[in-house]
Design a protein around this motif. Structure first.
Motif, mmCIF file in Angstrom:
data_model
loop_
_atom_site.group_PDB
_atom_site.id
_atom_site.type_symbol
_atom_site.label_atom_id
_atom_site.label_comp_id
_atom_site.label_asym_id
_atom_site.label_seq_id
_atom_site.Cartn_x
_atom_site.Cartn_y
_atom_site.Cartn_z
ATOM 1 N N GLU A 393 49.912 23.228 30.152
ATOM 2 C CA GLU A 393 48.638 23.360 30.861
ATOM 3 C C GLU A 393 48.856 23.861 32.292
ATOM 4 O OE1 GLU A 393 45.320 21.330 29.301
ATOM 5 O OE2 GLU A 393 45.048 20.256 31.167
ATOM 6 N N MET A 394 49.921 23.411 32.933
ATOM 7 C CA MET A 394 50.260 23.960 34.271
ATOM 8 C C MET A 394 50.512 25.458 34.194
ATOM 9 S SD MET A 394 53.087 21.560 36.031
ATOM 10 C CE MET A 394 53.069 19.808 35.753
ATOM 11 N N MET A 397 47.408 27.437 33.742
ATOM 12 C CA MET A 397 46.635 27.549 34.989
ATOM 13 C C MET A 397 47.200 28.692 35.838
ATOM 14 S SD MET A 397 45.199 23.888 36.149
ATOM 15 C CE MET A 397 46.672 22.950 36.491
ATOM 16 N N ARG A 400 45.736 31.941 34.765
ATOM 17 C CA ARG A 400 44.397 32.149 35.327
ATOM 18 C C ARG A 400 44.474 32.469 36.824
ATOM 19 N NH1 ARG A 400 41.117 33.916 37.881
ATOM 20 N NH2 ARG A 400 39.147 33.026 38.580
ATOM 21 N N PHE A 401 45.331 31.789 37.534
ATOM 22 C CA PHE A 401 45.449 32.025 38.980
ATOM 23 C C PHE A 401 45.715 33.507 39.256
ATOM 24 C CE2 PHE A 401 48.009 32.447 42.846
ATOM 25 C CZ PHE A 401 47.176 31.851 43.773
ATOM 26 N N GLY A 404 43.209 36.260 39.656
ATOM 27 C CA GLY A 404 42.674 36.377 41.012
ATOM 28 C C GLY A 404 41.165 36.345 41.104
ATOM 29 N N LEU A 405 40.667 36.905 42.196
ATOM 30 C CA LEU A 405 39.212 36.958 42.377
ATOM 31 C C LEU A 405 38.822 38.387 42.749
ATOM 32 C CD1 LEU A 405 38.145 34.858 45.555
ATOM 33 C CD2 LEU A 405 40.423 35.762 45.188
ATOM 34 N N GLU A 439 35.918 33.301 34.406
ATOM 35 C CA GLU A 439 36.109 32.828 35.783
ATOM 36 C C GLU A 439 36.848 31.492 35.824
ATOM 37 O OE1 GLU A 439 35.078 35.207 37.645
ATOM 38 O OE2 GLU A 439 35.547 34.375 39.601
ATOM 39 N N PHE A 440 36.583 30.635 34.857
ATOM 40 C CA PHE A 440 37.150 29.290 34.900
ATOM 41 C C PHE A 440 38.288 29.124 33.907
ATOM 42 C CE2 PHE A 440 32.684 27.706 36.166
ATOM 43 C CZ PHE A 440 32.920 28.034 37.488
ATOM 44 N N TYR A 441 39.238 28.281 34.296
ATOM 45 C CA TYR A 441 40.244 27.820 33.343
ATOM 46 C C TYR A 441 39.672 26.613 32.598
ATOM 47 C CZ TYR A 441 44.267 25.514 31.378
ATOM 48 O OH TYR A 441 45.119 24.903 30.507
ATOM 49 N N ILE B 13 45.155 36.333 49.813
ATOM 50 C CA ILE B 13 44.855 36.528 48.393
ATOM 51 C C ILE B 13 43.869 37.689 48.217
ATOM 52 C CG2 ILE B 13 42.917 34.895 48.257
ATOM 53 C CD1 ILE B 13 45.711 34.997 45.660
ATOM 54 N N VAL B 265 28.706 32.063 39.821
ATOM 55 C CA VAL B 265 29.919 31.572 39.169
ATOM 56 C C VAL B 265 31.155 32.364 39.579
ATOM 57 C CG1 VAL B 265 29.769 33.021 37.092
ATOM 58 C CG2 VAL B 265 30.730 30.710 36.918
ATOM 59 N N LEU B 267 33.947 33.881 41.830
ATOM 60 C CA LEU B 267 34.527 33.327 43.056
ATOM 61 C C LEU B 267 34.277 34.220 44.267
ATOM 62 C CD1 LEU B 267 37.905 31.895 41.709
ATOM 63 C CD2 LEU B 267 35.775 30.679 42.163
ATOM 64 N N ALA B 268 34.223 35.527 44.051
ATOM 65 C CA ALA B 268 33.963 36.434 45.173
ATOM 66 C C ALA B 268 32.611 36.096 45.812
ATOM 67 C CB ALA B 268 33.982 37.881 44.696
ATOM 68 N N ARG B 314 42.394 22.964 39.983
ATOM 69 C CA ARG B 314 42.414 24.095 39.052
ATOM 70 C C ARG B 314 42.767 25.394 39.774
ATOM 71 N NH1 ARG B 314 38.701 22.698 35.053
ATOM 72 N NH2 ARG B 314 39.199 20.562 34.504
ATOM 73 N N PRO B 315 43.082 26.420 39.002
ATOM 74 C CA PRO B 315 43.344 27.721 39.625
ATOM 75 C C PRO B 315 42.145 28.240 40.420
ATOM 76 C CG PRO B 315 43.370 27.857 37.202
ATOM 77 C CD PRO B 315 43.361 26.430 37.557
ATOM 78 N N GLU B 316 40.931 27.941 39.971
ATOM 79 C CA GLU B 316 39.745 28.364 40.718
ATOM 80 C C GLU B 316 39.755 27.747 42.116
ATOM 81 O OE1 GLU B 316 40.052 27.411 37.326
ATOM 82 O OE2 GLU B 316 38.046 26.586 37.065
ATOM 83 N N LEU B 319 42.399 29.475 44.289
ATOM 84 C CA LEU B 319 41.895 30.765 44.773
ATOM 85 C C LEU B 319 40.828 30.551 45.844
ATOM 86 C CD1 LEU B 319 41.658 32.520 41.289
ATOM 87 C CD2 LEU B 319 43.239 33.147 43.130
ATOM 88 N N GLN B 353 49.833 16.521 39.046
ATOM 89 C CA GLN B 353 49.819 17.971 38.827
ATOM 90 C C GLN B 353 48.651 18.617 39.580
ATOM 91 O OE1 GLN B 353 49.648 18.594 34.572
ATOM 92 N NE2 GLN B 353 48.262 20.301 34.792
#
Lengths: 505, 505
Positions: A393-394, A397, A400-401, A404-405, A439-441, B13, B265, B267-268, B314-316, B319, B353
């Protein structure tokens, strides 16, 4: 092609001046102290390449110019092939590749506790890893105590090949084991080629001293080469390195630096000594075969002074990863980093914290290959079923990171902001429905329930939830079909070599 | 002066073009959508500063040039003073400052479970935090359910001041509470000054409508100002902001952005909207008092679509932290980042984590002030004694990380490497003895025992070990002496205001 594209700028933890000093110190170590290779062929190869060799002391003293020039022959980037080409990976460049835990003597799960590793356990771990897509390369391995030590490397790789579509991690402990694994990979890839209408087929490769044509110019297996720090490669490791390099296969050169024990306690010295040891072996591979694929590996960490154990997940390890990766970048060598490691005995808060404290520096250092990325516990003594899925799961993530955005008109959504207005909410917006999945993990293990719901469901912590998760994944495993002729040729090879080893014992 | 010097280069980022687009989008939001302030004084201040105000809609529309010009009046860096000057911190520049969890309704420990917060629990949390040096500022706070809602802010801050030498986090919820806290800080600092032979003393400050001379040009307390996203500041928050700015105290402006719920939703868009909301309030503070200290805050995260909860760790969120901190840097504003947050109900693998997955981005973004850096569980609903000490270990590791790996002749230790030679070890070297204490982090909670020893000691996981740790720390707490005249003046003020509030209810 698997792997994750790492879009971060590398963090240079050493200033340019400090990096230069570490480099210079390494060259002085190589020139003045030299490195021991307890293998006559290695000494001979170095001598013929023009280096000063003290045969009595089995020591090689390196010319600095030769070191730089020869290390530059290693490829900056190469493809590592898998049984299934969908699982090929690129080592080097922007990619980061995750591989599961490899090597522990013990296996554990929450219900059955810790026990000696067996082939049955290992096979289950391989099956479990096969269901986890973020593990891009390799299969788990434990020291199967129910098999004869002398020949178990044959059974282990045989089962791994049969159960997994992914690329393989081989044994490089001495010439014999190395050759066995190289031969098995040659049989496998001859089979793959034959199925595609190329080459002479697996039974031909398996006959007698198997010709390795099928893998001659195709990296298909990696071997881990550890120095016996300080400044020494023993016979078995030097043999393995030579065998893998001769076959055009990948040496993952990983000095075992535990600052305070196998190197000076100061991290600067640890990195410099590691650099000297790594370069010495990188160069040996290039002398054996110019252009032989190698990874510059690091496992550098500090020592737990109270117990003598290596200390994982600590700031010392983070600094070690970042500085090691920076040195690898200097020489344009693809880099292997320690792993997602912990000293904890169970998948608890310490494990989560220490592992994440390894993972971030690995990403920031732009390490290319992360061995032990999932499943490791107790300083590497235990492979854990729960840790496999929690760690996955790490890693997911991370994937997904790195998406980016992105910033563009659609993602800035000014008209949606205008439409909703002050004090409204965005839950019902079409824009939300359109984007939330990307957008989400969406975690499978992390709990985000309301407290009362969590209590009603049994107040289970992450470790408990992980048990249900790995069982479900393991049950979902389907064995990938291996071409029957290849399967048979591999089985024959394993049986023949096992008999031969037993007869010679 | 406390805090840790963050030596990492900030991770950007967003590309320069993406950052520019987010900036432009924010200015368009401010100009075209505007921001609601449900407070007539705020509307009036904006109008007098030349902005277009729609009084009926309580909406302010911002001129882009005015936004940039006015935001630039905020200080880039300032000192935040504590009762004990040893605990002063700098906000901005290279420093990172950690503060404990603040605000949960529940308290938990492993033995007594989760329960409503009380003053007794909170006081114990304050005492515990007081023993943890890596918590540089602030004291823990829980919603003490055993006190009257109307006046509990007085008791809470009164006890925090008495029990802790560190800087204070105040209440900014409406004019009355804000003023009470500002008055109490004025009494405290008048007392400190009087003890040092300056000013008129605490009883003078406490008399009647307390003059705030003692804190007029000395930031001594921070208030958290949350927007009611999207694009709205309610009456209480606007009142609090004005009160803190008038008194020259610190507004930590933190839009509550949960992408998918309170912002688009994507992130930008979430970052652009957050930036608009943050700048609107930063500007209000500068209009009230040019040069008023502010922090550009972010709590940005995604929404857990299945449950509607904010998703932490989370990755969100990573970011969100990195992009928010980048925008703060653009405006040269000191930055507050979300915290070391988790959704987990207990201090388990998930918590470790997720928290480490918040901490690294906070450091990489070079966030200056980290609220909720220790003790947070269950999305902020619970303050945990075990989490306080487990998280403190993460923060302590950060401190060691930032001392880095200095490279010089002593740390490169070439003569030690030469002396030990190939195949030796460094455990007995004088160089090792000289450096190991500074080189390694020595954890108090992380386990590195041999497996059998760990079993003999009860096979305790990190969560269990943390119970023993916090109890030991709490037992070691010693109340710092507060000047009796100040103590008395504060108690009188609390009693008088409590009576007045009760009378007016």
């Amino acid at each position: 092609m698997r792997g994750i594209r790492n879009t971060l700028q590398p963090v240079n933890i050493l200033s340019p001046e400090a990096e230069e000093k570490v480099h210079e110190a390494s060259l002085r170590i190589l020139r003045d102290q030299g490195v021991s290779f307890e293998e006559p062929r290695a000494l001979d190869l170095f001598r013929r390449a023009g280096q000063r060799v003290d045969d009595a002391g089995q020591r090689v003293y390196f010319d600095p110019g030769f070191v730089i020039e020869t290390a530059a022959k290693a490829p900056q980037r190469f493809v590592l092939h898998a049984r299934d080409p969908e699982w090929d990976v690129t080592l080097g460049g922007d990619d980061v590749v995750f591989a599961p835990v490899s090597g522990p003597p013990f296996v554990a799960d929450r219900e059955r506790g810790r026990r000696d590793g067996t082939l049955a356990d290992q096979n289950d771990l391989v099956r479990l890893a096969e269901t986890i897509d973020v593990l891009h390369h390799g299969t788990p391995e434990v020291a199967c105590k129910d098999l004869a030590v002398e020949s178990r490397h044959l059974d282990i790789l045989g089962h791994q090949i049969r159960l997994s579509r992914k690329g393989m991690i081989g044994d490089a402990w001495g010439t014999e084991r190395a050759r066995d694994h190289l031969d098995m990979m040659a049989i496998l890839f001859a089979g793959i080629d034959a199925a595609a209408g190329r080459g002479r087929g697996p039974s031909s490769a398996a006959a007698g001293a198997a010709p390795r044509d099928a893998i001659a110019d195709r990296p298909v297996i990696i071997g881990i080469i550890n120095s016996n720090s300080p400044l020494r490669y023993d016979m078995t490791m030097a043999e393995g390195l030579i065998a893998y390099a001769e076959a055009g296969q990948v040496n993952v050169i990983t000095p075992f630096i535990m600052a305070g024990a196998t190197s000076p306690v100061t991290l600067a010295a640890a990195v410099a000594q590691q650099n000297a040891e790594a370069l010495a072996a990188v160069i040996l591979a290039q002398i054996v075969r110019p252009g032989a694929p190698v990874l510059y590996g690091s496992f550098l960490t500090g020592l737990e002074m109270r117990t003598g154990a290596p200390a994982f997940g600590r700031p010392e390890a983070a600094l070690g990863i970042l500085s090691s990766a920076q040195m690898a970048r200097r020489y344009r060598l693809p880099c292997r980093g320690g792993g997602v490691l912990t000293n904890s005995k169970v998948a608890d808060h310490q494990a989560g914290q220490e592992k994440m404290n390894m993972l971030w520096p690995l990403l920031l250092g732009r390490v290319h290959y992360v061995l032990h990325a999932a499943g490791w516990l107790d300083g590497g003594l235990t492979a854990s079923f729960e840790a496999m899925v929690l760690d996955a799961e790490m890693l997911e993530m991370t994937a997904r990171f790195f998406t980016g955005l992105p910033v563009n008109d659609e993602s800035l959504a000014l008209e949606v902001i205008g439409h909703v207005g002050a004090g409204g909410h965005f839950l019902g917006e079409e824009h939300t429905r359109r984007h939330f999945k990307a957008e989400f993990y969406f975690p499978t293990l992390a709990d985000t329930e309301a407290y009362d719901t969590w209590v009603k469901k049994g107040s289970r912590d992450a470790h408990e939830r992980a048990t249900a998760r790995w069982k479900k994944l393991l049950a979902s495993y389907q064995e990938p079909r291996l071409d029957p002729a290849t399967d048979e040729a591999l089985a024959e090879f394993v049986a023949r070599r096992t008999r031969a080893i037993a007869a010679s014992a």
